[in-house]
Design an enzyme around this catalytic site. Structure first.
Site, mmCIF file in Angstrom:
data_model
loop_
_atom_site.group_PDB
_atom_site.id
_atom_site.type_symbol
_atom_site.label_atom_id
_atom_site.label_comp_id
_atom_site.label_asym_id
_atom_site.label_seq_id
_atom_site.Cartn_x
_atom_site.Cartn_y
_atom_site.Cartn_z
ATOM 1 N N GLY A 204 0.748 -1.236 0.000
ATOM 2 C CA GLY A 204 0.000 0.000 0.000
ATOM 3 C C GLY A 204 0.774 1.279 0.000
ATOM 4 N N THR A 205 1.893 1.349 -0.710
ATOM 5 C CA THR A 205 2.711 2.557 -0.563
ATOM 6 C C THR A 205 3.755 2.669 -1.650
ATOM 7 O OG1 THR A 205 2.697 3.087 1.784
ATOM 8 C CG2 THR A 205 4.818 3.137 0.765
ATOM 9 N N THR A 206 4.172 3.919 -1.905
ATOM 10 C CA THR A 206 5.437 4.122 -2.601
ATOM 11 C C THR A 206 6.227 5.131 -1.795
ATOM 12 O OG1 THR A 206 4.247 3.943 -4.684
ATOM 13 C CG2 THR A 206 6.505 4.696 -4.779
ATOM 14 N N LYS B 240 3.088 10.044 5.370
ATOM 15 C CA LYS B 240 3.943 8.930 5.768
ATOM 16 C C LYS B 240 5.356 9.371 6.088
ATOM 17 C CE LYS B 240 1.186 6.155 2.703
ATOM 18 N NZ LYS B 240 1.072 5.261 1.573
ATOM 19 N N GLY C 170 4.560 0.047 -4.488
ATOM 20 C CA GLY C 170 4.679 0.767 -5.757
ATOM 21 C C GLY C 170 6.100 0.838 -6.274
#
Lengths: 217, 223
Positions: free
Chosen positions: A16-18, A50, A148
């Site tokens: 769920g992230t880059t 984040k 990602g």
């Protein structure tokens, strides 16, 4: 369908992230997207930040379980500021990364979070450290992380140059985030970027519609 | 179904028990007048590289190729079937077949037998009606035409590079550089891709194949 499940179990749950951090001539840029999702089906937050400031010139960004990451960074922030007061000087970036590493390694069974620590200190200037899922600590000129990031390994390998200027580095980080957010369905929202130099800290937010667009958009 | 030929002992290396897979990077790009296709050359059985000089660019007809990824056995079998079907169809028609026809034949097999197969195929070629075309038939049996397409395990690492470097209306040489650059980046990061880069440019005049060896690949500053 089972094939997809097997795949994600093998790769580990970095979800769920880059996130990324890149050194340039005189500083470091740390960046992330702003999406928090539950299982890839529901976006629980479109505007989460984040990028956590753990000290004046040290930031870290989180990938993996948000609950774990918040708990760890809270503990790390305390330990780093205590250490800094004891030493009577700003902490080294490596020290901050080390604190995170200790927490991740000693609690590796329970935790599912990885970190990128980036910052500036007097001794070594701009630095980037990765703390991986099991607690490995690695220093690199730049690093990418989160789900990602798989889509931009090629782009980052091709485009990164050592000793970029601040503007070149901003362009590189913005493009990398935009490309990853364009392909990863659990990354998205706005791009958060923090530029850390000896002089100070600058927070830039680029909303989704102002991100660079590529050929098929 | 997923890769275990027998429950062997701990003493035997894992490649005696793993299915042969073209864990791979494949790519195809359309340009005005034809297509450029490319692939790495690694075939693995688990951690063993069964063939380090594989040719994953398989001719289906005079101006139509396919790029294979996934199970080596499945993709070879499907390609053989489609080559036969297309050859027969072309003789019946008494003219060169369309790329879209070849792509639909791949789709038909991949969709009908989707539960048994593990195949991701890119079909690319040139025909008189529509010029250069790229069709992708990923796992599951979908069919879609795209100006540029990547596939295989290494493809995830180069989506960003492809999105930022592809522009419509590129020349053949620009396409060749895009494909060889993207493939070498993927081969650096994906353990299941490697070896040499095989390229082919397909146009009205014919098929022009080349091989780029490891020491001749484009280099990047971190690699």
């Amino acid at each position: 369908m089972e094939r997809n499940l097997i795949d994600s179990q093998i790769k580990g749950v970095s979800t769920g992230t880059t996130i990324l951090a890149v050194t340039f001539n005189g500083g470091v840029i740390i960046g992330s997207d702003s999406r928090a999702s539950i299982g890839g089906y529901y976006v629980s937050s479109k505007t989460i930040n984040k990028l956590i400031q753990v000290h004046d010139r040290i930031f870290c960004c989180i990938a993996g379980s948000l609950a774990d990451a918040q708990a760890v960074t809270k503990a790390a922030k305390f330990q780093i500021s205590f250490h800094s007061i004891q030493m009577e000087s700003p902490p080294l970036v490596k020290a901050a990364a080390s604190v995170l590493k200790e927490l991740c390694y000693n609690n590796k069974e329970e935790l599912q979070a990885g970190f990128i620590t980036a910052g500036w200190d007097r001794k070594k200037g701009p630095q980037v450290y990765t703390v991986a899922l099991g607690g490995m600590l690695l220093s690199q000129p730049f690093t990418i992380g989160g789900s990602g990031s798989t889509y931009i390994y090629g782009y980052a390998d091709a485009k990164y140059k050592p000793d970029m200027s601040k503007e070149e580095c901003l362009q590189f980080a913005t493009n990398a985030l935009a490309l990853a957010m364009g392909r990863d369905n659990v990354s998205g929202g706005v791009a958060h970027l923090v530029v850390i130099t000896e002089e100070g800290v600058e927070h830039i937010v680029i909303p989704g519609d102002k991100l660079p667009k590529f050929h098929d958009e | 179904r997923f890769g275990q030929l027998s429950s062997g002992s701990d003493m035997a290396p894992d490649w005696t028990m793993k299915e042969v897979s073209t864990g791979t990077t494949i790519m195809a790009v359309e340009y005005d007048g034809g297509v450029v296709i490319g692939a790495d050359s690694r075939t693995t059985t688990g951690a063993y590289i069964a063939n380090r000089v594989t040719d994953k660019l398989t001719p289906i007809h005079d101006r139509i190729f396919c790029c294979r990824s996934g199970s080596a056995a499945d993709t070879q079998a499907i390609a053989d079937v489609v080559t036969y079907q297309l050859g027969f169809h072309s003789i019946e028609l008494d003219e060169a077949p369309l790329v879209q026809t070849a792509a639909n034949l791949f789709k038909a097999s991949c969709y009908r037998y989707r539960e048994e197969l593990m195949a991701g195929i890119i079909v690319a070629g040139w025909d008189k009606r529509r010029g250069g075309q790229v069709y992708t038939v990923p796992v599951g049996g979908m069919l879609v035409r795209q100006p540029v397409s990547v596939g295989g395990s290494g493809s995830t690492y180069i989506y960003g590079y492809m999105d930022s470097n592809y522009k419509p209306n590129m020349t053949k040489d620009q396409c060749l550089r895009l494909v060889s650059g993207a493939l070498s980046l993927a081969m650096e990061r994906d353990g299941s891709s490697g070896g040499v880069v095989r390229l082919a440019a397909i146009s009205e005049t014919g098929v022009d194949r080349q091989v780029i060896l490891g020491n001749q690949l484009p280099k990047w500053s971190t690699a």
